[in-house]
Design a protein around this motif. Structure first.
Motif, mmCIF file in Angstrom:
data_model
loop_
_atom_site.group_PDB
_atom_site.id
_atom_site.type_symbol
_atom_site.label_atom_id
_atom_site.label_comp_id
_atom_site.label_asym_id
_atom_site.label_seq_id
_atom_site.Cartn_x
_atom_site.Cartn_y
_atom_site.Cartn_z
ATOM 1 N N CYS A 106 0.838 -1.202 0.000
ATOM 2 C CA CYS A 106 0.000 0.000 0.000
ATOM 3 C C CYS A 106 0.873 1.251 0.000
ATOM 4 O O CYS A 106 1.752 1.399 0.848
ATOM 5 C CB CYS A 106 -0.935 0.003 1.213
ATOM 6 S SG CYS A 106 -1.995 -1.468 1.295
ATOM 7 N N GLY A 158 -0.960 4.247 3.081
ATOM 8 C CA GLY A 158 -2.109 3.345 3.204
ATOM 9 C C GLY A 158 -1.807 2.190 4.138
ATOM 10 O O GLY A 158 -0.660 1.773 4.294
ATOM 11 N N CYS A 193 -6.203 -2.412 0.847
ATOM 12 C CA CYS A 193 -5.538 -1.229 1.393
ATOM 13 C C CYS A 193 -6.567 -0.228 1.898
ATOM 14 O O CYS A 193 -7.545 0.068 1.203
ATOM 15 C CB CYS A 193 -4.662 -0.568 0.322
ATOM 16 S SG CYS A 193 -3.262 -1.582 -0.224
ATOM 17 N N CYS A 202 -6.865 3.475 2.424
ATOM 18 C CA CYS A 202 -6.109 4.603 1.889
ATOM 19 C C CYS A 202 -6.435 5.895 2.630
ATOM 20 O O CYS A 202 -7.565 6.096 3.088
ATOM 21 C CB CYS A 202 -6.415 4.784 0.401
ATOM 22 S SG CYS A 202 -6.107 3.287 -0.585
ATOM 23 N N TYR A 230 -5.972 9.402 -1.682
ATOM 24 C CA TYR A 230 -5.121 8.357 -2.244
ATOM 25 C C TYR A 230 -5.903 7.082 -2.525
ATOM 26 O O TYR A 230 -5.436 5.991 -2.239
ATOM 27 C CB TYR A 230 -3.958 8.055 -1.306
ATOM 28 C CG TYR A 230 -2.987 9.196 -1.155
ATOM 29 C CD1 TYR A 230 -2.046 9.474 -2.124
ATOM 30 C CD2 TYR A 230 -3.043 10.021 -0.041
ATOM 31 C CE1 TYR A 230 -1.165 10.523 -1.997
ATOM 32 C CE2 TYR A 230 -2.165 11.079 0.106
ATOM 33 C CZ TYR A 230 -1.226 11.328 -0.879
ATOM 34 O OH TYR A 230 -0.375 12.364 -0.751
ATOM 35 N N CYS A 269 -3.607 2.541 -3.357
ATOM 36 C CA CYS A 269 -3.597 3.910 -2.819
ATOM 37 C C CYS A 269 -2.741 4.868 -3.652
ATOM 38 O O CYS A 269 -1.976 5.670 -3.109
ATOM 39 C CB CYS A 269 -3.124 3.944 -1.360
ATOM 40 S SG CYS A 269 -4.094 2.918 -0.245
#
Length: 793
Positions: A302, A306, A318, A320, A324, A330
């Motif tokens: 990530c 993230g 992930c 985020c 993102y 992300c």
């Protein structure tokens, strides 16, 4: 120091929540705990091995804990490759006497063993663990392979034996039987410690956490009996502590008591100690050995801060940070595709405090990392102010994000007075000067200033909007909610004001700031979209005249966001009390000025409210082809209400939605949330505002939501464009109307007998093709036809 030495035992009083606490706690981070649980799914001890379960079925265990013991035994079977040539499993239940439930050669598959364990019945009796061990010493492992393969004994008990277990336990281990002691309920760990093989830390388990215990069993057998672990997996040790309940004596205090005396007719007073018994929790610090396997998050997939959340052994997702969520990992999603000259002005005064200044720096970095791509068409600069104004990062000085971040990190807090008005004037005059190299070249990018402040200005900001207007600059103000009024004054427009409720909420405003910046480069917004828009305004006594005028002003200012004509946006206005009244229909006005003039004449009604009647009126008498609604154009109703009179509104609102017309509910004041949701149909189409004064601050959001709807696909037959009960037949990119007793493209002309003149009609199966030009033609031709029909009738 031994495991059970007194200094290592911590005693504290038991509370009500004690009974729900686990009695084995591993002191590691949550990530490792997750890996321990995930590793269990990989474990399969595949070897020639005889495993005998010895289950405590005494009354001290009780039926409930016995069922948990059975569940645990079944869980351990999942980690064993049960087969006649590999792992065999048997079971003995013991209490007053041992009872063979099934020998090791009875069941040949894992499923058969687990089913038989489930059917085992609780017997009850005293806890004679020593007698059960002696039974094994005499009989061996029933159905086993006579010590030709390794033997493992798994004792599941609370450890509270009626007799001594030390000697039989020692003899069992001397026969090279590996003994695992598993605690159930709140076990007596010192007795289980005697039962377990060496080292006891690897052979003591707790049945309360089956995954952890299965891991512990597998980890202890790995390398000696079972095959090696899966690739990348390894046995690690972790600090842990085991807990148990004990009843102890406690001195409650000394009380006056009477004692006899040698003297006649005399009694002697004295202090006597008072003892009471208490249940306490005892902790045994130890170490646990568990197999930990790599998971998909170990590679840190990530990006941009993230958080990786594993889903089993090979999948993950992930979480985020705001800004993102551009892809699964992300990536930045806000990329400012719009070309702007963007200058951030940071408040560095004592009023914003060092903490606030650092927060704004963090916000600025997060925003630019998310929004500034490698080929971003924007130029960025950063200024800061207190008594004075400084521009440490000139506009366009940095073209790569890394060097820009380093320059932002180097910004220092100064802490002078908050002179926002002076700072804005200076930036308006000096912030966007061209660099000397290109002094003769003027870029034509829109120029945007983003003011980040959390401190009331100590000088006048009233002139700031004029500075911006004179130099064609666009100012956006960002601050905490208590700064709302001043930021609106500074920007001159509440839609150019972004406020946050708490420090974390500031970062949630990143997407909103991105939209505000890019709206400068695309000032049309949703003005270029075709839309049929109806405002339904509550003009009842519950709203009151003063607040009605505020609602009317809201509608008026909202109209500035749309280009009103036959081909783009048409606007209708309905006011309602107990009955609904069309102030003007969709086709009545064809310019913004005409609509604004008509809104100024809208009267206040002042009776009771019925939003249901208003929505029914819009459905049958406003959003219709007869009244100017255009086929193939998105349709939105904005209901402005104080929450009164909504009881009968849910069904008509649903009727409108079924016809392809969005109902957007804007409620001011207190109202029942469930009622509002039934009318709006979804929280996405509901805006709840606390007071009429705050209505203006939500205008930008409401217009934005309307614009989103204006871009969505439409069904040409919703609402039905056919008049007089005509049936709409949908075709690819077109539709036609089937008429009964009427004729014309929209069943608008009655079929007349004889030689009376008739309106021109299309052939029965002809299609009406729609394009922007076709829509224009229809809208003009239709009004021609309607006026002609009115004259005839």
């Amino acid at each position: 120091m031994s495991l059970l030495s007194l200094p290592s035992i911590c005693i504290f009083l038991l509370s009500q929540v004690l009974l729900v606490l686990g009695v084995l706690e591993i002191h590691v981070d949550q990530e490792t705990v997750g890996k321990i649980s995930a590793a269990v799914k990989l474990m399969q001890c595949s070897a020639s091995l005889d495993v005998l379960f010895l289950l405590d079925g005494s009354y001290s265990i009780g039926k409930g804990s016995f069922e948990r013991s059975k569940h645990f035994a079944g869980k351990l079977c999942d980690a064993l490759d049960i087969h006649p040539d590999r792992v065999r499993v048997g079971m003995i239940q013991f209490s007053s006497t041992p009872h063979l439930e099934f020998p090791l050669d009875s069941y040949l598959t894992k499923q058969e063993v687990k089913e038989r364990i489930k059917r085992t019945l609780f017997r009850g009796g005293s806890t004679e663990t020593g007698r059960a061990l002696k039974y094994i010493l005499r009989k061996g492992f029933p159905g086993g392979r006579n010590s030709s393969v390794p033997e493992v004994l798994i004792v599941i008990s609370d450890g509270k034996s009626q007799g001594s277990t030390a000697m039989p336990a020692l003899e069992v281990k001397e026969r090279h039987i590996t003994v695992f002691a598993v605690g159930i309920k709140f076990p007596r760990w010192e007795e289980l410690h005697v039962l377990a093989s060496e080292p006891p830390e690897q052979h003591l388990l707790f049945a309360g956490d089956a995954d952890d215990a299965a891991n512990g069993l597998y980890s202890a057998l790995t390398g000696s009996v079972c095959s090696t672990t899966a690739p990348g997996c390894k046995v690690e040790s972790h600090p842990c502590e085991r807990r148990t309940l004990e009843t102890v004596k406690e001195l409650a205090g000394n009380y006056v008591c009477w004692k006899g005396s040698k003297q006649p007719n005399a009694v002697q007073a004295s202090l006597c100690p008072f003892i009471r018994w208490k249940r306490v929790l005892i902790k045994y610090p130890s170490r646990c050995f568990r197999t930990v396997c790599p998971d998909p998050c170990d590679s840190q997939p990530c990006q941009n801060g993230g958080t990786c959340v594993p889903e089993g052994l090979d999948r993950y997702h992930c979480l985020c940070l705001v800004g993102y969520g551009g892809d699964f990992h992300c990536a930045a999603k806000l990329s400012l595709e719009c070309g702007v000259d963007l200058l951030f002005l940071l408040d560095s005064s004592v009023g914003v405090t060092l903490e606030g200044f650092l927060r704004y720096k963090a916000f600025l970095k997060r925003f630019l990392q998310a929004a500034m791509g490698q080929d971003s068409p924007m130029n960025v600069g950063v200024a800061q102010y207190d008594d004075d104004v400084r521009i440490p990062i000139e506009l366009g000085q940095h073209k790569d994000t890394l060097s820009l971040m380093k320059s932002i990190d180097a910004l220092d807090f100064s802490g002078g007075r908050t002179l926002t008005g002076r700072a804005l004037q200076y930036i308006a005059e000096h912030g966007f000067r061209s660099t000397p190299v290109f002094a003769d070249v003027q870029d034509d990018l829109p120029r945007v200033i983003v003011l980040l402040t959390d401190s009331k200005s100590q000088d006048s900001v009233a002139e700031a909007p004029q500075y911006m207007k004179d130099r064609n600059l666009f100012l956006i103000g960002v601050g905490s909610s208590f700064m709302r009024a001043e930021l609106t004054k500074v920007t001159g427009n509440p839609q150019q004001t972004i406020v946050y409720s708490d420090p974390q909420d500031l970062f949630n405003r990143i997407p909103e700031l991105q939209r505000r910046i890019c709206s400068v480069d695309n000032a049309e917004g949703c003005q270029a979209q075709s839309l049929d828009l109806t405002f339904a305004v509550d003009a009842s006594s519950g709203v009151g005249l003063k607040n009605f005028l505020r609602l009317r002003h809201f509608v008026r200012s909202s109209c500035f966001h749309f280009t009103i004509n036959r081909d783009l946006t048409q606007i209708a206005l309905v006011i309602y009390g107990s009955k609904a009244h069309t102030v003007f229909a969709l086709a009545t006005h064809t310019s913004n000025s005409a609509v604004l003039q008509a809104i100024d004449q809208v009267p206040f009604l002042g009776d009771s409210a019925s939003a249901g009647n208003a929505l029914l009126h819009i459905y049958g008498d406003v959003m219709t082809v007869q009244k100017g609604a255009r086929p193939g154009v998105n349709k939105v109703v904005v209901l402005l209400t104080n929450g009164g009179g909504l009881e009968d509104a849910a069904a008509p609102a649903q009727q409108l939605r079924h016809s392809g017309i969005l109902v957007f509910v804007v409620v001011v004041g207190d109202a029942q949330t469930d009622t509002l949701l039934r009318v709006a149909g979804s929280p996405s189409y509901l805006v709840h505002i606390s007071s009429y004064k705050d209505l203006q601050y939500y205008q930008g959001f409401i217009i934005e939501r309307i614009c989103e709807e204006a871009k969505s696909p439409v069904n040409l037959c919703k609402p039905n464009p056919c008049m007089n009960q005509g049936v709409c037949i949908l075709g690819p990119g077109s539709y036609r109307c089937e008429c009964h007793g009427w004729e014309g493209p929209h069943c608008e002309s009655r079929v007349l007998r004889g030689d009376s003149p008739r309106s021109p009609v299309l052939p029965p199966h002809s299609h009406v093709q729609w394009s922007p030009r076709g829509l224009q033609h229809f809208s003009r031709a239709f009004w021609h036809t309607e006026r002609h029909l009115d004259q005839r009738h």
